[in-house]
Design a protein around this motif. Structure first.
Motif, PDB file in Angstrom:
ATOM      1  N   LEU A 293       0.831  -1.191   0.000  1.00 44.98           N
ATOM      2  CA  LEU A 293       0.000   0.000   0.000  1.00 44.98           C
ATOM      3  C   LEU A 293       0.869   1.245   0.000  1.00 44.98           C
ATOM      4  CD1 LEU A 293      -3.049   0.785   0.266  1.00 44.98           C
ATOM      5  CD2 LEU A 293      -2.605   1.064   2.703  1.00 44.98           C
ATOM      6  N   SER A 294       0.485   2.215  -0.782  1.00 46.87           N
ATOM      7  CA  SER A 294       1.153   3.512  -0.742  1.00 46.87           C
ATOM      8  C   SER A 294       0.090   4.590  -0.850  1.00 46.87           C
ATOM      9  CB  SER A 294       2.196   3.653  -1.856  1.00 46.87           C
ATOM     10  OG  SER A 294       1.591   3.508  -3.118  1.00 46.87           O
TER      11      SER A 294
ATOM     12  N   PRO B 278      -7.753  -1.358   4.759  1.00 49.20           N
ATOM     13  CA  PRO B 278      -7.435  -0.407   5.841  1.00 49.20           C
ATOM     14  C   PRO B 278      -8.519  -0.437   6.904  1.00 49.20           C
ATOM     15  CG  PRO B 278      -7.294   0.631   3.680  1.00 49.20           C
ATOM     16  CD  PRO B 278      -7.978  -0.686   3.491  1.00 49.20           C
ATOM     17  N   MET B 279      -8.103  -0.367   8.169  1.00 48.40           N
ATOM     18  CA  MET B 279      -9.056  -0.346   9.270  1.00 48.40           C
ATOM     19  C   MET B 279      -9.009   0.954  10.068  1.00 48.40           C
ATOM     20  SD  MET B 279     -10.964  -2.958   9.218  1.00 48.40           S
ATOM     21  CE  MET B 279     -11.720  -2.844  10.820  1.00 48.40           C
ATOM     22  N   HIS B 280      -7.880   1.669   9.993  1.00 50.37           N
ATOM     23  CA  HIS B 280      -7.754   2.880  10.790  1.00 50.37           C
ATOM     24  C   HIS B 280      -6.893   3.895  10.049  1.00 50.37           C
ATOM     25  CE1 HIS B 280      -7.527   5.470  14.285  1.00 50.37           C
ATOM     26  NE2 HIS B 280      -6.212   5.453  14.206  1.00 50.37           N
TER      27      HIS B 280
ATOM     28  N   VAL C 176      -0.371  11.088   7.428  1.00 50.87           N
ATOM     29  CA  VAL C 176      -1.436  10.089   7.553  1.00 50.87           C
ATOM     30  C   VAL C 176      -0.785   8.728   7.765  1.00 50.87           C
ATOM     31  CG1 VAL C 176      -3.365   8.945   6.398  1.00 50.87           C
ATOM     32  CG2 VAL C 176      -3.008  11.401   6.080  1.00 50.87           C
ATOM     33  N   THR C 177      -1.272   7.991   8.756  1.00 51.15           N
ATOM     34  CA  THR C 177      -0.842   6.620   8.992  1.00 51.15           C
ATOM     35  C   THR C 177      -2.058   5.719   8.815  1.00 51.15           C
ATOM     36  OG1 THR C 177       0.799   7.376  10.604  1.00 51.15           O
ATOM     37  CG2 THR C 177       0.247   5.023  10.610  1.00 51.15           C
TER      38      THR C 177
ATOM     39  N   THR D 256       1.304  -1.092   8.863  1.00 47.62           N
ATOM     40  CA  THR D 256       1.074   0.349   8.748  1.00 47.62           C
ATOM     41  C   THR D 256       1.787   0.918   7.524  1.00 47.62           C
ATOM     42  OG1 THR D 256       2.970   0.862  10.183  1.00 47.62           O
ATOM     43  CG2 THR D 256       0.795   0.674  11.230  1.00 47.62           C
ATOM     44  N   THR D 257       1.162   1.913   6.956  1.00 49.05           N
ATOM     45  CA  THR D 257       1.729   2.690   5.857  1.00 49.05           C
ATOM     46  C   THR D 257       1.600   4.151   6.235  1.00 49.05           C
ATOM     47  OG1 THR D 257       1.027   1.038   4.230  1.00 49.05           O
ATOM     48  CG2 THR D 257       1.530   3.248   3.403  1.00 49.05           C
ATOM     49  N   GLN D 258       2.694   4.882   6.140  1.00 49.09           N
ATOM     50  CA  GLN D 258       2.674   6.291   6.521  1.00 49.09           C
ATOM     51  C   GLN D 258       3.126   7.142   5.343  1.00 49.09           C
ATOM     52  OE1 GLN D 258       5.483   8.328   9.534  1.00 49.09           O
ATOM     53  NE2 GLN D 258       3.692   7.736  10.752  1.00 49.09           N
ATOM     54  N   PHE D 259       2.425   8.238   5.133  1.00 51.77           N
ATOM     55  CA  PHE D 259       2.829   9.185   4.094  1.00 51.77           C
ATOM     56  C   PHE D 259       2.513  10.590   4.576  1.00 51.77           C
ATOM     57  CE2 PHE D 259      -1.270   7.294   3.222  1.00 51.77           C
ATOM     58  CZ  PHE D 259      -2.117   8.349   2.923  1.00 51.77           C
TER      59      PHE D 259
END
Length: 198
Positions: free
Chosen positions: A33-34, A74-76, A153-154, A162-165
């Motif tokens: 995911l990105s 995604p859940m959160h 955003v995480t 987790t994916t953070q951008f």
């Protein structure tokens, strides 16, 4: 002698199962995911929520993509904003079922509803089908006099990955004024949000 053979067989079986599990974990498809932030805005909100300090509402338009052939769920979504050296965490507006204020830009006003928000209810991100939409949070303690320097955003999926951008406000401003980027009006229209001229 038979007990010793049985113990050896059990240990060998356990080692075999552990090896197979390790091989599966190493080769299983992993979600890739990105995300990117294309647009950000803020709007003062007086919600009179008991126990919550006043703050500004912050909205983002985000795009999530998945490079894996398996969907990501995604859940959160955690939205944070940085003002100076301080990060503040937003709280989902859905938690309060408050009336969302209009988004105003140029000579237009857009009426965003909870149906246009992607952080709840969760929806999957499939390969080749970007998930685009809005995140809208109340950021307690963020005052009108403070500038936002960066958005972060995480996204946490159902497996805890987790994916953070993030994107600075300066980069958001550059994107919004770029000829190659979608304009705010195009993004709002594509999302099916009612627009009126003001």
């Amino acid at each position: 002698m038979e007990i010793a053979s049985l113990i050896v067989a059990i240990i060998a079986a356990l080692i075999s199962v552990a090896s197979a599990y390790a091989a599966w974990r190493a080769t299983r498809p992993k979600p890739k995911l990105s995300g990117s932030i294309t647009m950000g805005w803020r709007q003062g909100v007086n919600m009179n929520i008991p126990g919550e300090p006043s703050g500004d509402a912050v909205g983002l338009h985000v795009i999530l993509t998945n490079a894996s052939s398996h969907p990501v769920h995604p859940m959160h979504f955690c939205l944070e904003v940085r003002s100076g050296d301080q990060w503040r965490t937003g709280k989902r507006m859905q938690n309060y079922q408050a009336q969302l204020p209009e988004l105003r830009f140029s000579n237009y006003a857009a009426s965003i509803s909870y149906d246009h928000l992607i952080d709840w209810p969760p929806r999957p991100v499939d390969h080749g089908a970007p998930l685009m939409g809005f995140i809208y949070n109340l950021v307690p303690g963020l005052t009108a006099g403070e500038t936002i320097d960066e958005y972060r955003v995480t996204v946490t999926d159902v497996f805890g990955g987790t994916t953070q951008f993030s994107k600075t406000q300066a980069d958001v401003d550059v994107w919004n004024h770029s000829d190659a980027a979608h304009t705010t009006l195009e993004l709002i229209t594509q999302a099916g949000i009612p627009i009126r001229v003001v």
